[in-house]
Structure formats: structure tokens, C-alpha cells
Design a protein around this motif. Structure first.
Motif, PDB file in Angstrom:
ATOM      1  N   GLU A   1       0.237  -1.330  -0.140  1.00 38.53           N
ATOM      2  CA  GLU A   1      -0.149   0.018   0.104  1.00 38.53           C
ATOM      3  C   GLU A   1       1.106   1.807   0.035  1.00 38.53           C
ATOM      4  OE1 GLU A   1      -2.793   0.067   3.251  1.00 38.53           O
ATOM      5  OE2 GLU A   1      -4.238  -1.090   2.417  1.00 38.53           O
ATOM      6  N   ARG A   2       1.857   0.663   0.594  1.00 40.00           N
ATOM      7  CA  ARG A   2       2.759   2.285   0.620  1.00 40.00           C
ATOM      8  C   ARG A   2       4.111   2.345  -0.548  1.00 40.00           C
ATOM      9  NH1 ARG A   2      -0.039   6.200   2.451  1.00 40.00           N
ATOM     10  NH2 ARG A   2      -1.876   5.567   3.685  1.00 40.00           N
TER      11      ARG A   2
ATOM     12  N   ASP B   1      -7.553   8.114  -0.530  1.00 38.37           N
ATOM     13  CA  ASP B   1      -6.907   8.357   0.014  1.00 38.37           C
ATOM     14  C   ASP B   1      -7.257  10.148  -0.545  1.00 38.37           C
ATOM     15  OD1 ASP B   1      -5.033   7.124   1.184  1.00 38.37           O
ATOM     16  OD2 ASP B   1      -2.720   7.676   0.522  1.00 38.37           O
ATOM     17  N   LEU B   2      -7.510  10.392  -2.003  1.00 37.11           N
ATOM     18  CA  LEU B   2      -8.066  11.041  -2.488  1.00 37.11           C
ATOM     19  C   LEU B   2      -9.570  11.311  -2.412  1.00 37.11           C
ATOM     20  CD1 LEU B   2      -6.015  11.127  -5.807  1.00 37.11           C
ATOM     21  CD2 LEU B   2      -6.095  12.248  -4.455  1.00 37.11           C
TER      22      LEU B   2
ATOM     23  N   ARG C   1      -4.613   2.151  -2.244  1.00 37.40           N
ATOM     24  CA  ARG C   1      -4.856   3.204  -2.138  1.00 37.40           C
ATOM     25  C   ARG C   1      -5.088   4.837  -2.220  1.00 37.40           C
ATOM     26  NH1 ARG C   1      -6.234   2.952   2.635  1.00 37.40           N
ATOM     27  NH2 ARG C   1      -7.448   4.257   2.484  1.00 37.40           N
ATOM     28  N   ARG C   2      -3.838   5.259  -3.307  1.00 41.53           N
ATOM     29  CA  ARG C   2      -4.033   6.608  -3.706  1.00 41.53           C
ATOM     30  C   ARG C   2      -4.975   6.553  -3.561  1.00 41.53           C
ATOM     31  NH1 ARG C   2       1.087   8.038  -5.928  1.00 41.53           N
ATOM     32  NH2 ARG C   2       2.552   8.085  -4.556  1.00 41.53           N
TER      33      ARG C   2
END
Length: 424
Positions: free
Chosen positions: A82-83, A353-354, A349-350
Motif C-alpha cells: 500500500e505504500r 486517500d483522494l 490506497r492512493r
């Protein structure tokens, strides 16, 4: 110009290139697709001319064999989770590139790279566009002196990781470079020499809006081109035109065609979605699925997502780039259930996050969690609003037609950097 598209026999990777290929053909360029024999029926179905070269790869047989030998095998270097990792040790980078070369890149490229070089020498392309694992395209282009570029289907994990590897290699004062060794050998057999352009291209066509990308990568010229959904040939079902699809479920085709089928969790996903939708208005595109289907869920083997998705309140999917970007292009919020493969968890995940999606990891997926999450996305307007914002970021990108309009200038700009690796 003569423009050659190159993809090893992987349908999902190739399909992302089709709108760009058609834009270039519509602009008057001569376009041909080169691949291994297995992909030719898919190429022919697009209406583009294809040329079969070499032998089919055995990637999935090799992968299964490697897993049987080492059942405790760690995730690959490019399964980043995820990161994005800020750094890797030299040992991890060297081992990761070595494994990727021997168990992935050689397997899919070696059966046809020599034949591709031969075809390019005969046909003389002005531009070669290759999906980012089809290094055969970069080798052939460099050997015959053609401008070439990568066409991404997701995040540029390879470009970023390669940049880190090259920097680490220089900091150590040298060392083994498995990718350069392999590509240098294959180029050498055709009278050429290794160039870093065989890894990165002269430029890289990137379908992701900048807010989703990994940022600038040293040595990579990013050329943004808007993603246009293409799902293959299809007849639109009569029930689609009637509307009423509130939730669409799509868990991918490669999992069935290449990886042996769905996990046991599909039934729980369908149960949760059906409950959240109130017993109707759900379509699930699940090729090869033979499990139970709750009342109110229409299960189909295939549906053109770009036709169904625009009318949906939420798309429930596995986070594969083609599916995720199709939903994104139509401003549909998503519930993402990514696996651990390549950039799926990071892209999910990105997007979350948006504010345009909610992500559930494999350990969190159950009928109850899916129901709760889908209900939340349907009821809270912020998700649709952020999905629309993200769609607008995509629409700010140049279209495939705009790329086609400027492609001759792009090629001319890079001709000066060409260094022919063979003498005719």
C-alpha cells in the motif's frame, strides 16, 4: 509514419494500448501490432493488423513451478503493497532484479526477441511503442535505429525501481546488473549494444493523472495521454439499456484465465453487495464463476464495463488498472478489494486517500464489511464528488487523438539521439 506496437502475449496489457493505436491509425499512420501467436486472435478482434512472432511464453507455468519449489517465497520486488518504499537495501534490489529477469522478463521476451528484430529490420518502423515489460520492443528499436517509447498500463514501478537501482549501483562503484547483462546479450546477438533506453524508452506514455502517479522519475520523459476504456469487442446486452444497475462488481479476468480462478471470498462479496443494494440492481461480471449467486444479482461472464459503469452508484472491483481507471473515467466511486500483485494495493490506497474510494484488504473482506462499505459509498455524497474531481483530472490530460496529432514532432525531436547498433 510506420508505427509498431509491441506486447508480449498478455491480453490485459495489450488492450490498454488499443485506443492509442486506433488514434494513430485514424490520423493516417501505418500501424501494426507485433506479439506472440497466442495474442493474435485478440489483436485481430480489434481490427488492427497483427504479426505473430516467435513462440508463446510459459510465464504462468514457470511461476507455478517456482512457487512449488519455494512455498515460502517472499513477494516480488515490484509487489510494493500500500505504500511506496522509500528505499531498498542493495541486496534487496540486486536479488529483486535478478529474480524479475530470470522468472519473468526472460520468460516472456526470449521466445520472440530475435524474430522481432528481424521483422523490424524488414519493415523499418519509424516508431516502436511497447508495453513496459516487453523489452523485446526496446531491444529491436535500438538495434534498427527507431525512436521508441513505453506505454504504461499502471504506475511506473519499473522506471522508479530502475532509477533507484542505477543510483545504488553507482554509489557502490559498480556491481552486477542482471537486467543490463541480459538485454546486452540479446542486443549483442543482433549486432547491437546495451542502452538504458532499452529499459526506459526515449519517452513513456503515462495514462495516470499526475495526482495518482509516483512523481518524476530520473531519466524518464513522461508523456501524459488520457486513459480511454477499451474492454474488447462486445454486443451491449439489452438489459443494460434499460438502466437500473446500481452496483457493478468486477473482479478481473486474468484471475480466471491465468491464475486458476477466484478465491473462496467471492460468495461473501456478492452477499454483501446484494444486501447493500436492497435486493436488486446488481450486475457481477465473473467469468468462470460457478458459485452461488444471491437473489437480485445478475451474474454474467462478460459485460463491456465502459457501457455499464456510467450508470452505477458504485463499482466494486479488484483494483486492476484497467477496471479502476474505467470507473475513474466515468466518475464512479469504488470499493476496492486489491490483491498483493504489483501496483494494485498502492493504486487502491492512493485512490482512497483522494476520497474517491474505500479500500478493503483481503483480511478485511467479508459479507458484513462489504455491505457496510458499499452502503457508505452509496449514501455519502462526498465519494461521488471526489470521483468527479478525479475524472476531471483525467480529462485535463491530452487525448490519444492529441498525442497522434503531435507524434511526428515527438519522433523528430528524438531522432538526433539515435545511435544505430547495426550496419546494414
Amino acid at each position: 509514419m510506420r508505427i509498431l506496437f509491441v506486447s508480449y502475449a498478455e491480453k490485459t496489457h495489450f488492450q490498454g494500448m488499443v485506443p492509442l493505436a486506433w488514434a494513430l491509425r485514424a490520423a493516417g499512420h501505418e500501424v501494426v501490432v507485433a506479439s506472440q501467436p497466442e495474442l493474435m486472435p485478440t489483436v485481430a478482434s480489434t481490427g488492427l493488423p497483427g504479426v505473430p512472432l516467435g513462440r508463446d511464453h510459459m510465464l504462468y507455468q514457470v511461476t507455478a513451478w517456482a512457487r512449488r519449489l519455494d512455498s515460502a517465497q517472499e513477494p516480488g520486488l515490484f509487489d510494493v503493497g500500500e505504500r511506496w518504499p522509500e528505499h531498498h537495501s542493495w541486496e534487496r534490489l540486486e536479488e529483486g532484479f535478478g529474480s524479475a529477469v530470470s522468472l519473468w522478463w526472460k520468460v516472456v521476451n526470449d521466445p520472440w526477441v530475435a524474430e522481432l528484430v528481424g521483422f523490424c529490420r524488414w519493415w523499418g518502423p519509424d516508431l516502436v511503442l511497447w508495453e513496459p515489460v516487453s523489452f523485446a520492443g526496446g531491444v529491436a528499436a535500438e538495434v534498427v535505429g527507431a525512436v521508441h517509447g513505453r506505454v504504461l498500463w499502471g504506475m511506473d514501478l519499473l522506471g522508479r525501481m530502475r532509477s533507484r537501482f542505477v543510483d545504488a549501483l553507482a554509489a557502490r562503484g559498480g556491481g552486477r546488473d542482471p537486467l543490463a547483462e541480459w538485454l546486452g546479450d540479446r542486443a549483442g546477438r543482433a549486432g547491437g549494444v546495451f542502452s538504458e533506453r532499452m529499459v526506459r524508452g526515449h519517452f513513456t506514455v503515462d495514462p495516470l493523472p499526475e495526482v495518482l502517479g509516483l512523481g518524476a522519475v530520473a531519466g524518464v520523459e513522461r508523456v501524459p495521454v488520457r486513459y480511454v476504456p477499451y474492454n474488447g469487442p462486445a454486443v451491449v446486452p439489452e438489459w443494460v439499456s434499460g438502466g437500473g444497475v446500481r452496483v457493478c462488481v468486477s473482479l478481473g479476468t486474468s484471475v480466471v484465465e491465468r491464475l486458476g480462478g477466484y478465491s473462496s471470498g467471492v460468495g461473501g462479496v456478492l452477499e454483501g453487495v446484494a444486501a447493500a443494494a436492497g435486493g436488486g440492481g446488481v450486475v457481477a461480471a465473473l467469468p468462470g464463476y460457478g458459485g452461488a449467486v444471491p437473489a437480485g444479482v445478475r451474474s454474467v461472464s462478460f459485460v463491456p464495463l465502459h457501457v455499464v459503469v456510467p450508470g452505477c452508484g458504485v463499482l466494486v472491483d479488484h483494483g486492476g488498472p484497467g477496471t479502476l481507471l474505467t470507473g475513474m473515467a466515468h466518475a464512479v466511486p469504488q470499493v476496492l478489494l486489491p490483491g498483493h500483485h504489483l501496483d494494485e494495493p498502492l493504486m487502491a490506497r492512493r485512490t482512497a486517500d483522494l476520497g474517491a474510494a474505500i479500500t478493503l484488504s483481503s483480511g478485511e473482506v467479508s459479507a458484513g464489511s462489504v455491505r457496510e462499505t458499499v452502503e457508505r459509498v452509496l449514501s455519502e455524497g462526498s465519494f461521488a464528488g471526489r470521483a468527479a474531481w478525479l475524472r476531471d483530472r483525467m480529462e485535463e490530460m491530452p487525448s490519444p487523438a492529441a498525442f497522434a496529432a503531435g507524434v511526428e514532432d515527438l519522433v523528430d525531436r528524438h531522432r538526433a539521439s539515435l545511435s544505430r547498433g547495426w550496419v546494414s
